[in-house]
Design an enzyme around this catalytic site. Structure first.
Site, PDB file in Angstrom:
ATOM      1  N   ASP A  22       0.856  -1.182   0.000  1.00 29.18           N
ATOM      2  CA  ASP A  22       0.000   0.000   0.000  1.00 29.18           C
ATOM      3  C   ASP A  22       0.895   1.235   0.000  1.00 29.18           C
ATOM      4  O   ASP A  22       2.103   1.141   0.191  1.00 29.18           O
ATOM      5  CB  ASP A  22      -1.000  -0.009   1.155  1.00 29.18           C
TER       6      ASP A  22
ATOM      7  N   TYR B 243       2.963   4.732   0.784  1.00 30.95           N
ATOM      8  CA  TYR B 243       3.613   5.302   1.965  1.00 30.95           C
ATOM      9  C   TYR B 243       2.589   6.174   2.696  1.00 30.95           C
ATOM     10  O   TYR B 243       1.767   6.846   2.072  1.00 30.95           O
ATOM     11  CB  TYR B 243       4.795   6.174   1.558  1.00 30.95           C
TER      12      TYR B 243
ATOM     13  N   PHE C  66       6.715   2.038  -4.241  1.00 33.88           N
ATOM     14  CA  PHE C  66       8.075   2.252  -3.739  1.00 33.88           C
ATOM     15  C   PHE C  66       8.658   3.632  -4.054  1.00 33.88           C
ATOM     16  O   PHE C  66       9.659   4.028  -3.472  1.00 33.88           O
ATOM     17  CB  PHE C  66       9.040   1.163  -4.249  1.00 33.88           C
TER      18      PHE C  66
ATOM     19  N   HIS D  27      11.132  -9.305   0.697  1.00 31.44           N
ATOM     20  CA  HIS D  27      10.789  -7.883   0.573  1.00 31.44           C
ATOM     21  C   HIS D  27      12.039  -7.040   0.843  1.00 31.44           C
ATOM     22  O   HIS D  27      12.885  -7.413   1.668  1.00 31.44           O
ATOM     23  CB  HIS D  27       9.689  -7.536   1.580  1.00 31.44           C
TER      24      HIS D  27
END
Length: 223
Positions: free
Chosen positions: A61, A63, A74, A184
Site C-alpha cells: 500500500d 507510503y 516504492f 521484501h
C-alpha cells in the site's frame, strides 16, 4: 488512467464493490488525511499503458507519511527522503550495475515511462496508518489489473517481493511470463536474499531474450 486500460477495466469500475470503494475513500478524505492525493491515486495506470508494460513491480500500500506517496509503488517525489525499502532497492541496483553513480532522488517516474508498472495492491492509505485501507476492495481491483494484463499480454517480468506479493503468482500464467520472487526489500527482510536476487539484471536478460528493449534502471533513477 491511460485510455488503453479502459477495455480491460471499464467493466470492473461499474461493479458494485468498486463504486462502494470509491465512495468509502471519498468519505475518508472528508474525515482525515488520505494519501496519495486524489489526482495521483491511479498514477501507475496513467503513466504506463498495458501494451507498453515490460515489468511489474508490486508493492503493498502507499507510503503513509506526508509528501511521500504519489501513486507509484516504492517511489517518492524528488526531494523527499528515501524510505528504507526504496533505499535497499536502489542499493540492489548499484550492486547489479556497479558502474552507475549513486542516485540523487527516489522518483521512479522514468521507470514507469519505460514500461515498468509500479503497482500497489492497495491504492490509498490514511496518514500514519499503514494498511488502513486494506480489505476495502482495492485488492479485488488490482488483482483484476494483474490478471487481465497477464492474460492479454505476454513476456512481462513480474517482480514479486515478500510473502504478500508472492501470493499474486497464482494470477499469472507462468508459461507466458517471467516471475521473479525474493524477500521484501524492507530492512526487516532484505538481508534474507533480496540483494542476492539480482532481479534487475535478470529482468533485462529476459526482455532482451524475448526481443524487448531492456529497462535503463540506472537512467530511470537519475544515476
Amino acid at each position: 488512467m491511460a485510455k488503453a486500460w479502459q477495455p480491460l477495466l471499464a467493466e470492473e469500475k461499474q461493479k458494485e464493490y468498486f463504486i462502494k470503494l470509491m465512495q468509502r475513500v471519498e468519505h475518508a478524505r472528508q474525515a482525515e488525511v488520505v494519501f496519495p492525493p486524489e489526482s495521483d491515486v491511479f498514477n501507475a495506470l496513467k503513466l504506463t499503458a498495458p501494451e507498453d508494460v515490460k515489468v511489474v513491480i508490486l508493492g503493498q500500500d502507499p507510503y503513509h507519511g506526508p509528501g511521500q506517496a504519489h501513486g507509484l509503488s516504492f517511489s517518492v517525489p524528488e526531494g523527499v527522503k528515501l524510505p528504507p525499502s526504496l533505499r535497499n532497492i536502489l542499493k540492489a541496483i548499484m550492486q547489479d550495475y556497479p558502474e552507475a553513480q549513486p542516485p540523487t532522488h527516489g522518483d521512479l517516474t522514468a521507470w514507469a515511462e519505460q514500461g515498468v508498472l509500479l503497482l500497489n495492491t492497495v491504492l490509498t492509505v490514511a496518514q500514519g496508518q499503514a494498511h488502513s485501507h486494506a480489505k476495502w476492495g482495492w485488492e479485488t481491483y488490482t488483482d483484476t489489473v494483474i490478471e487481465r494484463l497477464a492474460t492479454e499480454y505476454e513476456n512481462i517480468v513480474f517482480m514479486l517481493w515478500g510473502a504478500h506479493a508472492h501470493k499474486k503468482a497464482a494470477l499469472i500464467p507462468q508459461e507466458k511470463h517471467c516471475i521473479l520472487t525474493a524477500p521484501h526489500p524492507s530492512p526487516l527482510s532484505a538481508h534474507r536474499g533480496f540483494f542476492e536476487a539480482r532481479h534487475f539484471i535478470q529482468a533485462n536478460q529476459y526482455l532482451t531474450t524475448h526481443g524487448r528493449t531492456p529497462i535503463q534502471w540506472a537512467l530511470g533513477i537519475n544515476l
